[in-house]
Scaffold this motif. Structure first.
Motif, PDB file in Angstrom:
ATOM      1  N   VAL A 170       2.024  26.562  17.452  1.00 51.72           N
ATOM      2  CA  VAL A 170       3.427  26.166  17.316  1.00 51.72           C
ATOM      3  C   VAL A 170       4.139  27.350  16.682  1.00 51.72           C
ATOM      4  O   VAL A 170       3.827  27.744  15.561  1.00 51.72           O
ATOM      5  N   ARG A 171       5.058  27.926  17.447  1.00 49.95           N
ATOM      6  CA  ARG A 171       5.658  29.192  17.024  1.00 49.95           C
ATOM      7  C   ARG A 171       7.182  29.069  17.075  1.00 49.95           C
ATOM      8  O   ARG A 171       7.749  28.560  18.050  1.00 49.95           O
ATOM      9  N   SER A 172       7.799  29.494  15.983  1.00 43.78           N
ATOM     10  CA  SER A 172       9.261  29.567  15.926  1.00 43.78           C
ATOM     11  C   SER A 172       9.661  30.987  16.272  1.00 43.78           C
ATOM     12  O   SER A 172       9.082  31.945  15.724  1.00 43.78           O
ATOM     13  N   ALA A 208      12.490  27.034  29.516  1.00 49.79           N
ATOM     14  CA  ALA A 208      13.774  26.542  29.020  1.00 49.79           C
ATOM     15  C   ALA A 208      13.544  25.314  28.148  1.00 49.79           C
ATOM     16  O   ALA A 208      12.598  24.550  28.349  1.00 49.79           O
ATOM     17  N   ALA A 209      14.396  25.153  27.159  1.00 43.17           N
ATOM     18  CA  ALA A 209      14.262  24.016  26.250  1.00 43.17           C
ATOM     19  C   ALA A 209      14.444  22.719  27.023  1.00 43.17           C
ATOM     20  O   ALA A 209      15.382  22.572  27.798  1.00 43.17           O
ATOM     21  N   GLY A 210      13.539  21.799  26.817  1.00 45.01           N
ATOM     22  CA  GLY A 210      13.595  20.512  27.491  1.00 45.01           C
ATOM     23  C   GLY A 210      13.010  20.525  28.889  1.00 45.01           C
ATOM     24  O   GLY A 210      12.942  19.471  29.534  1.00 45.01           O
ATOM     25  N   ALA A 211      12.603  21.694  29.410  1.00 50.48           N
ATOM     26  CA  ALA A 211      12.024  21.763  30.754  1.00 50.48           C
ATOM     27  C   ALA A 211      10.562  21.323  30.733  1.00 50.48           C
ATOM     28  O   ALA A 211       9.950  21.157  29.668  1.00 50.48           O
ATOM     29  N   ALA A 245      14.360  22.687  21.552  1.00 49.98           N
ATOM     30  CA  ALA A 245      15.598  23.222  20.966  1.00 49.98           C
ATOM     31  C   ALA A 245      15.717  22.787  19.508  1.00 49.98           C
ATOM     32  O   ALA A 245      15.266  21.703  19.129  1.00 49.98           O
ATOM     33  N   GLN A 246      16.363  23.626  18.663  1.00 52.23           N
ATOM     34  CA  GLN A 246      16.547  23.346  17.245  1.00 52.23           C
ATOM     35  C   GLN A 246      18.045  23.203  16.933  1.00 52.23           C
ATOM     36  O   GLN A 246      18.915  23.489  17.761  1.00 52.23           O
ATOM     37  N   THR A 284      14.241  28.696  18.527  1.00 55.37           N
ATOM     38  CA  THR A 284      13.565  27.827  19.489  1.00 55.37           C
ATOM     39  C   THR A 284      12.111  27.715  19.084  1.00 55.37           C
ATOM     40  O   THR A 284      11.486  28.711  18.672  1.00 55.37           O
ATOM     41  N   ILE A 285      11.579  26.493  19.176  1.00 55.77           N
ATOM     42  CA  ILE A 285      10.160  26.269  18.903  1.00 55.77           C
ATOM     43  C   ILE A 285       9.395  26.290  20.225  1.00 55.77           C
ATOM     44  O   ILE A 285       9.756  25.577  21.163  1.00 55.77           O
ATOM     45  N   VAL A 286       8.381  27.116  20.305  1.00 58.56           N
ATOM     46  CA  VAL A 286       7.515  27.194  21.495  1.00 58.56           C
ATOM     47  C   VAL A 286       6.156  26.625  21.118  1.00 58.56           C
ATOM     48  O   VAL A 286       5.480  27.147  20.220  1.00 58.56           O
TER      49      VAL A 286
END
Length: 459
Positions: free
Chosen positions: A88-90, A110-113, A135-136, A142-144
């Motif tokens: 979990v990476r910011s 993409a966020a939410g994809a 998304a933050q 962004t959190i990946v």
């Protein structure tokens, strides 16, 4: 020396079929492994995506922020044989939680994809990684979340499927080979009627085989056998004809020899014995010549184009040389023998021995019928694409009505007064046919005698 092992059609067919079947077995193994690996990847990828989505839900419901609770860590890391790696990476604060420092995907999702799949290599290990972005509140962050697993378990599953199915495929191939063996054995029984048909034939029965009971695939063989029967029948006919000809030609001189021998024994006076011996000498010479001509005719009739040695023969050199050899015979017969033509350079394709035999018979006829103080001429020339050989004499000739029959065995014109067997021109005609040459008869020079012309295709 050991005899070679006889060829078995059944064994040969089985061998021919076994090779492609073994290759098919190996190819099917490769195909099975490829398909198993493909479907293993599909299912493991689906499981990996579901794991990434579950990780996101559990993280969100745990603390209201993107971090992993101890319970979530236990659920992810429970499989020790095939561990699951996560990260979990910011993008703004760096790694928040992980059990392996997984790299960011090549292209950030993409966020939410939907989760994005990537194949990566980490510390020498091939991994399959699923990543998604959250998304933050902070637009700059962004959190990946990434989850990965090794490809070893997928390959192991594909190998297990291959090992499990290969014996079944091999067994099916063996069953097919056994069925083919019995099928070929049963199919070869279709040759039994042909075998019985040939075995039941009489020695001189050379008629065509009955094709109605012969399989279509074997008919080329039976047609070849029929062609062989035809050639054998021709040879037997020639043999019988030769025996009949020999009996026909030798009966008269042998009877004459016996008669002269009885005459000498009955009257032992020197003059009578001398006269009888002269007749014996003449009859024996005629018998010897007839026997030689019979053998020459038999050789010319039995020679095939493919059997005789065919090469380029210089007909001019051959004719000129032979004319020189016959000069003493011509002088003894008081015949002027000449040669007209080039000394060399006229080539024809054929057998030099047979061409010389044709010249022998043509010149013999010319010297015999030219008569005392007559002439005999050998002429040779090129006309377009043919080589023309002609031998003419100044004798009484042959009536034109008999020209079509010249060349038949034992045929002699009714008005012929010279001794002969009637085989000379028959030998010439057969040799000409053997060399694709035509034979023509005409009047000799100044309308006297007989002219025999042979036209050969130039080599």
């Amino acid at each position: 020396m050991r005899a070679s092992r006889p060829v078995s059609l059944r064994r040969r067919l089985l061998t021919i079929l076994a090779v492609p079947m073994v290759l098919a077995w190996l190819g099917s193994g490769a195909l099975i492994y490829g398909l198993a690996l493909y479907y293993a990847n599909v299912n493991y990828d689906r499981s990996l995506i579901e794991g990434a989505q579950m990780l996101e839900r559990m993280t969100r419901s745990g603390a209201g922020r993107e971090e992993l609770s101890p319970q979530v860590r236990v659920l992810i890391e429970y499989d020790t044989d095939n561990p699951t790696y996560y990260s979990v990476r910011s993008l703004h604060h760096g790694v928040l939680a992980s059990n392996l420092d997984l790299p960011l995907p090549a292209a950030l999702p993409a966020a939410g994809a939907a989760p994005q799949l990537d194949s990566i290599v980490h510390d020498g290990r091939e991994l399959r990684m699923a990543s998604l972005a959250i998304a933050q509140h902070d637009p700059a962050d962004t959190i990946v979340m990434s989850i990965a697993e090794s490809l070893d378990q997928r390959r192991e599953l594909a190998r297990e499927i291959l090992i499990g199915t290969s014996p079944v495929v091999l067994l099916l191939i063996l069953i097919v080979l056994v069925l083919v063996w019995f099928g070929v054995s049963r199919g070869l029984r279709l040759l039994d009627p042909l075998t019985q048909q040939i075995a039941q034939r009489r020695a001189r029965d050379l008629s065509a085989l009955d094709q109605s009971q012969v399989p279509v695939e074997i008919r080329p063989l039976t047609r070849t056998i029929d062609a062989l029967f035809v050639r054998l029948r021709e040879l037997l006919d020639l043999q019988e004809r030769f025996i009949a000809d020999a009996a026909h030609q030798l009966r008269t001189p042998l009877a004459g020899l016996r008669l002269q021998a009885e005459r000498a024994l009955a009257d032992p006076r020197p003059d009578s014995v001398r006269d009888a011996l002269a007749h014996v000498e003449r009859l024996s010479a005629g018998a010897g010549r007839a026997a030689g001509q019979l053998l020459a005719l038999a050789r010319a009739q039995t020679s095939n184009e493919d059997d005789a040695a065919t090469c380029a023969v210089d007909l001019a050199r051959l004719a000129r040389s032979y004319a020189g050899e016959r000069v003493p015979d011509a002088l003894a017969a008081r015949v002027d023998l000449g040669y007209e033509g080039p000394s060399e350079g006229l080539l024809v394709g054929g057998d030099a021995v047979m061409l010389r035999e044709a010249l022998v018979n043509l010149v013999d006829n010319a010297l015999t019928y030219a008569g005392a103080n007559g002439t005999a001429t050998i002429s040779l020339q090129r006309e377009s694409s043919t080589i023309v050989l002609a031998v003419d004499d100044s004798g009484p000739g042959v009536a034109e009505e008999w020209w079509p029959r010249l060349g038949e065995r034992f045929f002699r014109p009714p008005d012929s007064r010279r001794e002969g067997s009637g085989l000379g021109l028959a030998i010439v005609r057969r040799i000409a046919e053997r060399h694709h040459a035509s034979v023509a008869f005409d009047r000799g020079r100044d309308g006297r005698g007989l002219r025999v012309t042979l036209r050969f295709p130039a080599a």
